[in-house]
Design a protein around this motif. Structure first.
Motif, PDB file in Angstrom:
ATOM      1  N   PHE A  53      21.615 -15.998  -7.341  1.00 13.53           N
ATOM      2  CA  PHE A  53      20.448 -15.195  -7.678  1.00 13.53           C
ATOM      3  C   PHE A  53      20.791 -14.368  -8.923  1.00 13.53           C
ATOM      4  CE2 PHE A  53      23.006 -13.324  -4.272  1.00 13.53           C
ATOM      5  CZ  PHE A  53      23.444 -12.149  -4.873  1.00 13.53           C
ATOM      6  N   TRP A  54      19.751 -13.904  -9.598  1.00 18.38           N
ATOM      7  CA  TRP A  54      19.999 -13.103 -10.797  1.00 18.38           C
ATOM      8  C   TRP A  54      20.242 -11.637 -10.418  1.00 18.38           C
ATOM      9  CZ3 TRP A  54      16.999  -8.902 -11.667  1.00 18.38           C
ATOM     10  CH2 TRP A  54      15.712  -8.877 -11.124  1.00 18.38           C
ATOM     11  N   TYR A  55      21.028 -10.996 -11.227  1.00 15.14           N
ATOM     12  CA  TYR A  55      21.227  -9.545 -11.160  1.00 15.14           C
ATOM     13  C   TYR A  55      21.809  -9.133 -12.509  1.00 15.14           C
ATOM     14  CZ  TYR A  55      26.173 -10.674 -10.352  1.00 15.14           C
ATOM     15  OH  TYR A  55      27.454 -11.162 -10.474  1.00 15.14           O
ATOM     16  N   PRO A  56      21.716  -7.869 -12.894  1.00 18.23           N
ATOM     17  CA  PRO A  56      22.264  -7.452 -14.183  1.00 18.23           C
ATOM     18  C   PRO A  56      23.791  -7.455 -14.160  1.00 18.23           C
ATOM     19  CG  PRO A  56      21.308  -5.577 -13.031  1.00 18.23           C
ATOM     20  CD  PRO A  56      20.954  -6.800 -12.233  1.00 18.23           C
ATOM     21  N   ASP A  57      24.360  -8.537 -14.676  1.00 19.27           N
ATOM     22  CA  ASP A  57      25.798  -8.748 -14.600  1.00 19.27           C
ATOM     23  C   ASP A  57      26.485  -8.417 -15.920  1.00 19.27           C
ATOM     24  OD1 ASP A  57      25.027 -10.827 -16.228  1.00 19.27           O
ATOM     25  OD2 ASP A  57      25.606 -12.422 -14.841  1.00 19.27           O
ATOM     26  N   VAL A  58      27.746  -8.784 -16.027  1.00 18.95           N
ATOM     27  CA  VAL A  58      28.522  -8.463 -17.223  1.00 18.95           C
ATOM     28  C   VAL A  58      27.925  -9.114 -18.461  1.00 18.95           C
ATOM     29  CG1 VAL A  58      30.164 -10.392 -16.940  1.00 18.95           C
ATOM     30  CG2 VAL A  58      30.879  -8.297 -18.143  1.00 18.95           C
ATOM     31  N   HIS A  59      27.314 -10.283 -18.291  1.00 18.47           N
ATOM     32  CA  HIS A  59      26.699 -10.956 -19.438  1.00 18.47           C
ATOM     33  C   HIS A  59      25.456 -10.209 -19.899  1.00 18.47           C
ATOM     34  CE1 HIS A  59      29.513 -14.100 -18.500  1.00 18.47           C
ATOM     35  NE2 HIS A  59      28.987 -14.259 -17.303  1.00 18.47           N
ATOM     36  N   ALA A  60      24.688  -9.671 -18.950  1.00 20.36           N
ATOM     37  CA  ALA A  60      23.531  -8.853 -19.310  1.00 20.36           C
ATOM     38  C   ALA A  60      23.979  -7.580 -20.022  1.00 20.36           C
ATOM     39  CB  ALA A  60      22.728  -8.501 -18.054  1.00 20.36           C
ATOM     40  N   GLY A  61      25.055  -6.985 -19.535  1.00 18.24           N
ATOM     41  CA  GLY A  61      25.587  -5.803 -20.197  1.00 18.24           C
ATOM     42  C   GLY A  61      26.040  -6.098 -21.609  1.00 18.24           C
ATOM     43  N   ALA A  62      26.696  -7.246 -21.786  1.00 17.30           N
ATOM     44  CA  ALA A  62      27.154  -7.648 -23.116  1.00 17.30           C
ATOM     45  C   ALA A  62      25.983  -7.903 -24.050  1.00 17.30           C
ATOM     46  CB  ALA A  62      28.029  -8.899 -23.008  1.00 17.30           C
ATOM     47  N   GLU A  63      24.910  -8.474 -23.523  1.00 18.70           N
ATOM     48  CA  GLU A  63      23.733  -8.748 -24.341  1.00 18.70           C
ATOM     49  C   GLU A  63      23.094  -7.445 -24.824  1.00 18.70           C
ATOM     50  OE1 GLU A  63      21.279 -11.226 -26.484  1.00 18.70           O
ATOM     51  OE2 GLU A  63      23.138 -11.659 -25.397  1.00 18.70           O
ATOM     52  N   GLY A  64      23.078  -6.437 -23.972  1.00 13.29           N
ATOM     53  CA  GLY A  64      22.569  -5.134 -24.396  1.00 13.29           C
ATOM     54  C   GLY A  64      23.384  -4.545 -25.526  1.00 13.29           C
ATOM     55  N   GLY A 112       0.805  -1.211   0.000  1.00 18.47           N
ATOM     56  CA  GLY A 112       0.000   0.000   0.000  1.00 18.47           C
ATOM     57  C   GLY A 112       0.836   1.258   0.000  1.00 18.47           C
ATOM     58  N   HIS A 113       1.994   1.223   0.633  1.00 17.12           N
ATOM     59  CA  HIS A 113       2.912   2.357   0.591  1.00 17.12           C
ATOM     60  C   HIS A 113       3.719   2.274  -0.705  1.00 17.12           C
ATOM     61  CE1 HIS A 113       2.123   3.296   4.808  1.00 17.12           C
ATOM     62  NE2 HIS A 113       2.223   2.001   5.043  1.00 17.12           N
ATOM     63  N   PRO A 114       3.769   3.322  -1.498  1.00 19.17           N
ATOM     64  CA  PRO A 114       4.473   3.224  -2.779  1.00 19.17           C
ATOM     65  C   PRO A 114       5.988   3.206  -2.618  1.00 19.17           C
ATOM     66  CG  PRO A 114       3.667   5.460  -2.458  1.00 19.17           C
ATOM     67  CD  PRO A 114       3.112   4.639  -1.334  1.00 19.17           C
ATOM     68  N   GLU A 115       6.611   2.257  -3.275  1.00 15.56           N
ATOM     69  CA  GLU A 115       8.065   2.264  -3.400  1.00 15.56           C
ATOM     70  C   GLU A 115       8.419   2.733  -4.807  1.00 15.56           C
ATOM     71  OE1 GLU A 115       9.376  -1.297  -0.306  1.00 15.56           O
ATOM     72  OE2 GLU A 115       9.817  -1.489  -2.434  1.00 15.56           O
ATOM     73  N   GLY A 116       9.617   3.266  -4.981  1.00 21.86           N
ATOM     74  CA  GLY A 116       9.984   3.844  -6.259  1.00 21.86           C
ATOM     75  C   GLY A 116      11.376   3.488  -6.726  1.00 21.86           C
ATOM     76  N   LEU A 117      11.936   4.354  -7.586  1.00 18.19           N
ATOM     77  CA  LEU A 117      13.199   4.057  -8.250  1.00 18.19           C
ATOM     78  C   LEU A 117      14.359   3.934  -7.268  1.00 18.19           C
ATOM     79  CD1 LEU A 117      14.404   3.654 -11.112  1.00 18.19           C
ATOM     80  CD2 LEU A 117      15.031   6.076 -11.067  1.00 18.19           C
ATOM     81  N   PHE A 118      14.369   4.752  -6.221  1.00 16.44           N
ATOM     82  CA  PHE A 118      15.476   4.675  -5.269  1.00 16.44           C
ATOM     83  C   PHE A 118      15.493   3.313  -4.564  1.00 16.44           C
ATOM     84  CE2 PHE A 118      15.387   9.191  -5.967  1.00 16.44           C
ATOM     85  CZ  PHE A 118      16.712   9.581  -5.844  1.00 16.44           C
ATOM     86  N   GLU A 119      14.322   2.788  -4.234  1.00 19.89           N
ATOM     87  CA  GLU A 119      14.245   1.461  -3.622  1.00 19.89           C
ATOM     88  C   GLU A 119      14.713   0.387  -4.613  1.00 19.89           C
ATOM     89  OE1 GLU A 119      11.722   4.119  -1.278  1.00 19.89           O
ATOM     90  OE2 GLU A 119      11.810   3.713  -3.415  1.00 19.89           O
ATOM     91  N   ALA A 120      14.309   0.534  -5.876  1.00 21.53           N
ATOM     92  CA  ALA A 120      14.706  -0.448  -6.891  1.00 21.53           C
ATOM     93  C   ALA A 120      16.224  -0.487  -7.051  1.00 21.53           C
ATOM     94  CB  ALA A 120      14.038  -0.123  -8.229  1.00 21.53           C
ATOM     95  N   TRP A 121      16.843   0.691  -7.133  1.00 25.02           N
ATOM     96  CA  TRP A 121      18.303   0.749  -7.242  1.00 25.02           C
ATOM     97  C   TRP A 121      18.967   0.185  -5.989  1.00 25.02           C
ATOM     98  CZ3 TRP A 121      22.123   3.416 -10.436  1.00 25.02           C
ATOM     99  CH2 TRP A 121      21.631   3.784 -11.700  1.00 25.02           C
ATOM    100  N   SER A 122      18.398   0.471  -4.830  1.00 23.07           N
ATOM    101  CA  SER A 122      18.970  -0.057  -3.587  1.00 23.07           C
ATOM    102  C   SER A 122      18.939  -1.578  -3.594  1.00 23.07           C
ATOM    103  CB  SER A 122      18.193   0.484  -2.380  1.00 23.07           C
ATOM    104  OG  SER A 122      18.328   1.885  -2.283  1.00 23.07           O
ATOM    105  N   ASN A 123      17.859  -2.146  -4.110  1.00 21.54           N
ATOM    106  CA  ASN A 123      17.779  -3.602  -4.193  1.00 21.54           C
ATOM    107  C   ASN A 123      18.880  -4.159  -5.086  1.00 21.54           C
ATOM    108  OD1 ASN A 123      15.542  -3.655  -2.538  1.00 21.54           O
ATOM    109  ND2 ASN A 123      14.066  -3.704  -4.224  1.00 21.54           N
ATOM    110  N   LEU A 124      19.132  -3.486  -6.218  1.00 26.59           N
ATOM    111  CA  LEU A 124      20.199  -3.966  -7.110  1.00 26.59           C
ATOM    112  C   LEU A 124      21.563  -3.815  -6.459  1.00 26.59           C
ATOM    113  CD1 LEU A 124      19.291  -2.968 -10.770  1.00 26.59           C
ATOM    114  CD2 LEU A 124      18.902  -5.104  -9.554  1.00 26.59           C
ATOM    115  N   TYR A 125      21.810  -2.686  -5.808  1.00 22.20           N
ATOM    116  CA  TYR A 125      23.114  -2.509  -5.155  1.00 22.20           C
ATOM    117  C   TYR A 125      23.317  -3.535  -4.035  1.00 22.20           C
ATOM    118  CZ  TYR A 125      25.828   1.280  -7.208  1.00 22.20           C
ATOM    119  OH  TYR A 125      26.656   2.012  -8.023  1.00 22.20           O
TER     120      TYR A 125
END
Length: 387
Positions: free
Chosen positions: A355-366, A324-337
């Motif tokens: 666990f998954w996270y945007p790693d070097v392979h994800a960067g290479a795919e982009g 019910g309480h909105p979370e936003g971009l800062f929370e999302a980035w904190s989760n990734l960090y």
């Protein structure tokens, strides 16, 4: 639910390259990294202007002697210290990402890099190999992936709730650059300069975001071939595009569409991912990130809410406040960090993150995706085999 308990034994000694005063993305990096005490900011080369960088470092409570004029000096001096840095975030213009990330890996550092990781597949493969050789983590800041409902979408698809996937419809199409704002805005000017931005503008700048989200949701689907048409509606941006449409065919027979644009007048962000299966569809919109729409043919639309007990347990582990309480971009980035920190800590102990996270392979795919889109567009929107 996450209550701020420590994820690793000791904070990672961390530095930044770029992200100085006036850098919006630099503030997001620092807010995310420092929020959960997984990182401690102890050094930096914050600005291309050394004196301005030192002055800003002081404002961040970084010791004067650890505010460096450039990244090369920082890596060399920090290596001499027993308490030297262990990781660095790269928040500089695109054209510097490859050389700084490579230098950091060679210096034995973990890296968090803004996307694009580099400009070519060859460079990306070099960084992948180097990261593996050095046993170092390279995280890429696809920040929207930290929203918990992305995990819920992944689990719904994994459980077969959509059936066989047929269509993936993606877009990131805002309207803020519908005119040549770069004439008066330095932070946009470099983005439309091929020497600094690379071979694309909106394909790399915004298009890779929903593409990565789709990769998280659909980890087993691989692109077989694609075609891309791109335009420069603000003519001064040519040869870089400010609008592009990409059609993709996947190895399982599904099709995908990506609309990348900065000239969608009136749109605030316009980032959506819609996955359509034979039984049901789901859709996530980053302007309403706490909700996931789940639509079963012939039944009322369901809007799933972040933090609720009916979600998969894994979709709630990174909630920072009740439903019910909105979370936003800062929370999302904190989760990734937080994920970056745990992956770095595991690597230093000779382990792999489970666990998954945007790693070097994800960067290479982009990088690979942008390269193929440009190749297709520059050959008259021809179909090209994905490689």
């Amino acid at each position: 639910m996450y209550y701020g308990e420590k994820k690793i034994e000791n904070p990672i000694r961390w530095a930044m390259v770029g992200g100085g005063k006036g850098s919006q993305i630099g503030y997001i990096h620092r807010s995310a990294a420092l929020r959960d005490f997984n990182f401690a900011l102890v050094a930096g080369a914050f600005d291309i202007d050394p004196e301005r960088g030192k002055a800003f470092g002081k404002e961040l409570h970084v010791a004067k002697d650890r505010c460096y004029p450039d990244y090369k000096t920082m890596f060399a001096e920090e290596a001499k210290r027993e308490d030297g840095i262990q990781a660095v975030s790269v928040a500089t213009p695109n054209g510097t990402h490859f050389e700084i990330t490579k230098a950091a890996l060679l210096a034995g550092l973990h890296v968090v890099c803004e996307k694009p990781l580099c400009f070519t597949t060859e460079e990306a493969e070099e960084l992948e190999a180097l990261a593996e050789k050095q046993n170092k983590v390279v995280g890429v800041t696809y920040g929207y992936a930290g929203h918990q409902m992305i995990q819920e979408a992944r689990k719904l698809i994994e459980k077969g709730m959509l059936g066989k996937i047929r269509i993936v419809n993606m877009q990131f199409s805002h309207g803020f650059h519908n005119v040549a704002v770069e004439k008066n805005t330095a932070s946009t000017k470099w983005r439309v300069d091929p020497k600094v931005a690379g071979p694309s503008y909106v394909l790399g700048d915004v298009g890779t975001h929903p593409l990565y989200l789709s990769e998280v949701m659909l980890p087993d689907m691989k692109i077989r071939r694609l075609m891309c048409s791109r335009q420069s509606f603000v003519e001064s941006r040519a040869p870089l595009e400010d609008n592009a449409m990409t059609i993709m065919e996947y190895d399982n027979g599904a099709v995908g569409y990506v609309w990348s644009s900065c000239v969608n007048c009136g749109s605030m962000h316009g980032q959506k991912v819609r996955v359509i299966g034979e039984k049901a569809s789901l859709e996530w919109w980053d302007e309403r990130p706490n909700q996931l729409t789940y639509e079963v043919q012939g039944e009322p639309v369901r809007v799933l809410e972040r933090g609720m007990d009916y979600l998969d347990d894994s979709s709630c582990t990174e909630d920072r406040i009740g439903a019910g309480h909105p979370e936003g971009l800062f929370e999302a980035w904190s989760n990734l960090y937080s994920r970056f920190a745990q992956a770095m800590d595991a690597a230093d102990k000779g382990k792999k993150a489970d666990f998954w996270y945007p790693d070097v392979h994800a960067g290479a795919e982009g990088v690979r995706w942008v390269e193929n889109c440009v190749r297709s567009a520059d050959h008259g929107a021809a179909w090209v085999d994905y490689r």
